[in-house]
Enzyme design. Structure first.
Site, short mmCIF file in Angstrom:
data_model
loop_
_atom_site.label_atom_id
_atom_site.label_comp_id
_atom_site.label_asym_id
_atom_site.label_seq_id
_atom_site.Cartn_x
_atom_site.Cartn_y
_atom_site.Cartn_z
CB SER A 253 35.08 41.95 38.87
OG SER A 253 34.06 41.91 39.85
CE LYS A 254 42.00 41.62 41.32
NZ LYS A 254 43.34 41.53 40.88
NE ARG A 255 36.81 46.08 44.37
CZ ARG A 255 36.57 46.52 45.59
NH1 ARG A 255 35.46 46.23 46.19
NH2 ARG A 255 37.46 47.25 46.21
#
Ligand code: GLU
Length: 491
Positions: A253-255
């Site tokens: 995930s981009k987090r």
């Protein structure tokens, strides 16, 4: 003999994701190795979320990586159009066929009823699914309600009992009880198909022989298999690849990891290194060699060497591999790679224009615009204490801008400026004060060339990465803090 035909079918609803390149790579290798064809199809039936910008970035990113397709929306081919939004009539015709054969039905249930039903099922601890209210409507009632213009969707019929068995090339036989499968909407009230109908119809009409896709689609396979049966078509062979994971093994995930291919391009990873790295996700060369080219991979490719333990996408490992690639280039290729990256005419034109009014000598250029060529600038928390804005407010400002930049569809100096002006207004800051922490996060210093233009030139992906980096240095916001900021800027 059957010609192998594979495809990658991205939905253009955001940044070009490394997961798309990963799936495209395996499809390409499988097709090439069998002397077959690899197709790119754009699945843009979700009109609310699909954008032309996203499609263009996906094509550009895959091309940059050197993944080339034989048929697709840009190159055409005998089974076009390759963009689902241009195939509405084909899906209409096929859904009619299902209705006529009694495999699908009209459903007039209102969104409010479905919502209440869902909530009730959840409160009872049940799987939310359609309860079949419209399944047995009399034909004349359906005709009347349609004639009166009542909005409706078309759903597929699904057996209520028994178990569906799916054969997967990597996983063998998978069993899923039919009771877990919803009466899927095939055609929405707007007359456009859902993913499931469009995907099956297109895979059949485009003569796809092998569907190699992410494991998140396994749960859709029973619906697809049933649709193939309803149409009386042979189903392609299914192969669900393991999902890419963050180092903590959660879904990539981009987090936790940059996921946009364009981020890796602007950070200066070589396309061959990124492809090589993606090739190592769940797969290995027979001799376990770490560095290999796309040609090597195509030559040696064997799906049975894919392992199912979720591969971890680890930027440090990618750095190591990229370094290996850089050092293995001959001097010509190295200089060429450097020029392709950012030392090319179009990029230099933009960057020099930014500092021209400030320089006296060419040697002044680098101090002014060196940050355009950096990755993540070296910054410290102390740099974020300004007269009117303290470190705590700085992190809120940076988070607000990050959040807004993730919603942005178009990215140019006008949209970036409009975004900053609007955020500053909503958060109660003067634009100059709002921009102070942004200057530091983006340029690494307290003054620079005009920062909004710099953001536009650098591209959204690098900007987001720098904002995230600065937020990390200042302390990541809790979920509650994030929510408060988002509420403020949405007011
Ligand atoms: N449009 C789907 C996606 O975005 C394609 C899934 C499939 O390959 O069937 O991944």
């Amino acid at each position: 003999m059957l010609t192998v035909r594979t495809r990658v079918a991205p939905s253009p609803t955001g940044d070009p994701h490394v997961g798309t390149a990963y799936i495209a790579l395996f499809n390409l290798c499988f097709a090439r190795q069998h002397g077959g064809q690899f197709i790119l199809r754009i699945e843009d039936t979700d009109q609310m979320r699909s954008t032309a910008e996203s499609e263009q970035k996906i094509l550009e990113s895959l091309r940059w990586l050197g993944l080339s397709w034989d048929e697709g929306p840009d190159v055409g081919g005998p089974y076009g159009p390759y963009r689902q939004s241009e195939r509405a009539a084909i899906y209409q015709q096929h859904v009619q066929e299902l209705l006529e054969r009694g495999h699908a039905f009209h459903c007039f249930c209102s969104p409010a009823r479905l919502d209440a039903l869902r909530k009730e099922q959840i409160s009872l601890g049940q799987n939310p699914c359609y309860d079949g209210l419209c399944l047995h409507l009399a034909q004349n009632e359906v005709v009347e309600r349609l004639a009166s213009g009542e909005p409706c969707v078309i759903r597929m019929k699904v057996p209520q009992e028994g178990v569906c068995t799916i054969d997967d090339l990597l996983r063998g036989r998978i069993e899923i009880p039919w009771s877990q499968i919803d009466m899927q909407v095939l055609m929405k009230a707007d007359g456009l198909p859902t993913y499931h109908l469009a995907n099956v119809v297109d895979d059949h009409l485009m003569q796809i022989t092998h569907v190699i896709r992410g494991e998140e689609w396994i749960s859709s396979a029973p619906k697809h298999q049933l649709l193939y049966q309803y149409f009386g078509w042979n189903m392609p062979t299914l192969c669900h690849m393991p999902l890419l994971r963050n180092p903590d093994r959660s879904k990539l995930s981009k987090r936790k990891n940059p996921t946009s291919i364009l981020f890796y391009r602007s950070m200066g990873y070589l396309p061959a290194a990124l492809l090589n790295y993606l090739g190592r996700m769940g797969w290995s060369m027979p001799d376990e060699r770490e560095q290999f080219s796309l040609e090597d991979m195509i030559r040696e490719f064997d799906l049975s060497r894919v392992s199912l333990g979720g591969p971890v996408f680890d930027v440090e490992k990618l750095d190591w591999l990229n370094a290996l690639w850089l050092r293995s280039l001959n001097p010509d290729s190295l200089v060429q790679a450097f020029m392709d990256w950012k030392f090319n005419r179009p990029f230099l034109d933009q960057v020099l224009a930014q500092c021209l009014s400030r320089i006296q000598r060419l040697s002044d250029v680098v101090p002014w615009v060196g940050f355009f060529f950096e990755g993540l600038p070296e910054i410290k928390a102390e740099q974020f204490a300004f007269k009117k804005v303290d470190a705590a407010q700085s992190r809120e400002i940076l988070f607000a801008l990050l959040w807004a930049s993730e919603q942005a569809i178009a990215w140019n100096s006008a949209t970036v400026e409009a975004m900053c002006v609007s955020l500053a207004g909503h958060m109660g800051f003067k634009l100059r004060d709002f921009m102070a922490p942004v200057f530091v996060a983006i340029s690494g210093r307290s003054s620079s060339t005009p920062v909004m233009e710099a953001m536009a030139i650098m591209g959204a992906d690098l900007v987001r990465a720098r904002l995230r980096h600065a937020i990390q240095i200042l302390g990541v916001l809790s979920k509650e803090e994030e929510l408060l900021v988002v509420q403020k800027i949405q007011e």
